[in-house]
Design an enzyme around this catalytic site. Structure first.
Site, PDB file in Angstrom:
ATOM      1  N   ASN A 217      -0.401  22.547   7.442  1.00  0.00           N
ATOM      2  CA  ASN A 217      -0.982  22.503   6.109  1.00  0.00           C
ATOM      3  C   ASN A 217      -2.478  22.251   6.243  1.00  0.00           C
ATOM      4  O   ASN A 217      -2.891  21.419   7.044  1.00  0.00           O
ATOM      5  CB  ASN A 217      -0.314  21.371   5.305  1.00  0.00           C
ATOM      6  CG  ASN A 217      -0.999  21.107   3.987  1.00  0.00           C
ATOM      7  OD1 ASN A 217      -1.914  20.291   3.901  1.00  0.00           O
ATOM      8  ND2 ASN A 217      -0.555  21.788   2.962  1.00  0.00           N
ATOM      9  N   VAL A 218      -3.270  23.001   5.504  1.00  0.00           N
ATOM     10  CA  VAL A 218      -4.695  22.685   5.362  1.00  0.00           C
ATOM     11  C   VAL A 218      -5.047  22.807   3.886  1.00  0.00           C
ATOM     12  O   VAL A 218      -4.559  23.707   3.197  1.00  0.00           O
ATOM     13  CB  VAL A 218      -5.617  23.595   6.217  1.00  0.00           C
ATOM     14  CG1 VAL A 218      -5.551  23.202   7.687  1.00  0.00           C
ATOM     15  CG2 VAL A 218      -5.274  25.067   6.055  1.00  0.00           C
ATOM     16  N   ARG A 219      -5.886  21.914   3.403  1.00  0.00           N
ATOM     17  CA  ARG A 219      -6.129  21.883   1.961  1.00  0.00           C
ATOM     18  C   ARG A 219      -7.532  21.345   1.655  1.00  0.00           C
ATOM     19  O   ARG A 219      -8.131  20.636   2.466  1.00  0.00           O
ATOM     20  CB  ARG A 219      -5.068  21.030   1.261  1.00  0.00           C
ATOM     21  CG  ARG A 219      -4.997  19.608   1.776  1.00  0.00           C
ATOM     22  CD  ARG A 219      -3.744  18.872   1.285  1.00  0.00           C
ATOM     23  NE  ARG A 219      -3.690  17.527   1.846  1.00  0.00           N
ATOM     24  CZ  ARG A 219      -3.156  17.229   3.025  1.00  0.00           C
ATOM     25  NH1 ARG A 219      -2.637  18.184   3.777  1.00  0.00           N
ATOM     26  NH2 ARG A 219      -3.150  15.981   3.453  1.00  0.00           N
TER      27      ARG A 219
ATOM     28  N   GLY B  27       4.109  18.947 -12.274  1.00  0.00           N
ATOM     29  CA  GLY B  27       4.429  20.256 -12.840  1.00  0.00           C
ATOM     30  C   GLY B  27       4.065  21.405 -11.936  1.00  0.00           C
ATOM     31  O   GLY B  27       3.780  22.507 -12.407  1.00  0.00           O
TER      32      GLY B  27
ATOM     33  N   SER C 199       0.092  26.094   3.119  1.00  0.00           N
ATOM     34  CA  SER C 199       1.135  25.211   3.617  1.00  0.00           C
ATOM     35  C   SER C 199       2.278  26.057   4.146  1.00  0.00           C
ATOM     36  O   SER C 199       2.633  27.073   3.530  1.00  0.00           O
ATOM     37  CB  SER C 199       1.624  24.304   2.485  1.00  0.00           C
ATOM     38  OG  SER C 199       2.611  23.414   2.959  1.00  0.00           O
TER      39      SER C 199
ATOM     40  N   HIS D 258      14.008   4.586   7.128  1.00  0.00           N
ATOM     41  CA  HIS D 258      15.449   4.319   6.995  1.00  0.00           C
ATOM     42  C   HIS D 258      16.237   4.803   8.212  1.00  0.00           C
ATOM     43  O   HIS D 258      17.403   4.452   8.384  1.00  0.00           O
ATOM     44  CB  HIS D 258      15.990   4.956   5.711  1.00  0.00           C
ATOM     45  CG  HIS D 258      15.880   6.448   5.657  1.00  0.00           C
ATOM     46  ND1 HIS D 258      14.687   7.093   5.427  1.00  0.00           N
ATOM     47  CD2 HIS D 258      16.811   7.425   5.809  1.00  0.00           C
ATOM     48  CE1 HIS D 258      14.892   8.407   5.441  1.00  0.00           C
ATOM     49  NE2 HIS D 258      16.170   8.634   5.670  1.00  0.00           N
TER      50      HIS D 258
ATOM     51  N   HIS E  89       5.574  22.848  11.148  1.00  0.00           N
ATOM     52  CA  HIS E  89       4.960  22.688   9.827  1.00  0.00           C
ATOM     53  C   HIS E  89       3.449  22.606  10.005  1.00  0.00           C
ATOM     54  O   HIS E  89       2.964  22.029  10.979  1.00  0.00           O
ATOM     55  CB  HIS E  89       5.473  21.398   9.173  1.00  0.00           C
ATOM     56  CG  HIS E  89       4.600  20.899   8.058  1.00  0.00           C
ATOM     57  ND1 HIS E  89       3.724  19.837   8.210  1.00  0.00           N
ATOM     58  CD2 HIS E  89       4.453  21.333   6.781  1.00  0.00           C
ATOM     59  CE1 HIS E  89       3.086  19.636   7.063  1.00  0.00           C
ATOM     60  NE2 HIS E  89       3.501  20.525   6.185  1.00  0.00           N
TER      61      HIS E  89
END
EC number: 1.3.3.3
Length: 305
Positions: free
Chosen positions: A115-117, A265, A99, A182, A113
């Site tokens: 990200n690969v997961r 966590g 990331s 928002h 930005h």
């Protein structure tokens, strides 16, 4: 779907991808280097595993940025995850990914930005449950149409071998995901976003994740090179800091990955690596009509590039 699952191949690719992206971004910056912080979870913690957090600061181009690899595992999924996916209850799991977020100094260079997961949950005597996810998106402050077109054309090209509709589907998913309700605007000009990808054979899903991971610098570095020497004044800098506030709002209020990491966590320093080093808010700010600052809003709606 159990056959041919190769967790080690995924991990090897992700480590190599982190190296490759860092080298390419260091070359684009020309001055700063990434500092590595290798970390391991302590025994007895909710999650096991570790990772390599790499941070660049005070470069010629990048004010701050990070490229993070992590590989964590646990004996059971947190309740927040299994509430929506009861089939994951009672399974041990592993999650690994790369990331990154880069915050340039020059307001004419967009923030980016990617990200690969990969995720897998296993239980004795049952087929594993696995999927891939990822994507990349661009957040310009002073956008150029040709940069947006290059970004999306790169995305379209890498999607093409995987199906005629993949780009359209994952572009639309990106537009939906990176949206601030928002503020009634998208975070930037989008790109690709996908999750829960497992409907193809493992090898094909893995190949798509690889293409997305490698496509990020193919799309981003040419834009950086083109814009990094553009002169700017304090006015543009102040607008950049104001717009960075939107990035903070999205990451802390809406981003699933940030919220999941903090709730389970995860390693706080690595999770909050995506935050800009400086940002500002101004009550009821409205850019003057007809200015470049006012034109940004035209880009913050889903559109075809």
């Amino acid at each position: 779907m159990k056959s041919n699952i190769d967790k080690q191949a995924v991990k090897n690719f992700l480590l190599q991808l982190q190296d490759q992206i860092c080298q390419q971004l260091e070359a684009a910056d020309g001055q700063a280097q990434f500092i590595e912080d290798a970390w391991q979870r302590e025994p007895g913690e909710k999650l096991g595993g570790g990772g390599r957090t790499r941070v660049m600061r005070d470069g010629a181009v990048f004010e701050q940025g990070g490229v993070n690899f992590s590989h964590v595992f646990g004996e059971q999924m947190p309740g927040s995850a299994t509430a929506h996916r009861p089939e994951l209850a009672g399974r041990r799991f592993e999650a690994m990914g790369v990331s990154l977020v880069m915050h340039p100094k020059n307001p004419y260079v967009p923030t980016s930005h990617a990200n690969v997961r990969y995720f897998i949950a296993e239980k004795e005597g049952e087929d594993p449950i696995w999927w891939f996810g990822g994507g990349f998106d661009l957040t310009p402050f002073y956008p150029f149409v040709e940069d947006c077109q290059l970004w999306h054309q790169t995305a379209k090209n890498l999607c093409a071998p995987f199906g005629a509709e993949i780009y359209n589907e994952h572009k639309a998913w990106c537009d939906r995901y990176f949206y601030l309700p928002h503020r009634n605007e998208t975070r930037g000009i989008g790109g690709l976003f996908f999750d829960d990808l497992n409907e193809w054979p493992f090898e094909q899903c893995f190949a798509y994740m690889q293409a997305v991971g490698e496509g990020y610098t193919q799309a981003y570095v040419p834009i950086v090179e083109k814009r990094k020497n553009t002169p700017f004044t304090e006015r543009e800098r102040q607008f950049q800091l104001y717009r960075r506030g939107r990035y903070v709002e999205f990451n802390l209020v809406l981003d699933r990955g940030t919220l999941f990491g903090l709730q389970t966590g995860g390693r706080t320093e690595s999770i909050l690596m995506s935050m800009p080093p400086l940002a500002r808010w101004e009550y009821a700010y409205q850019p003057e009509s007809g200015t470049p600052e006012a034109q940004l809003s035209e880009f913050l709606v889903p559109r075809e590039w």
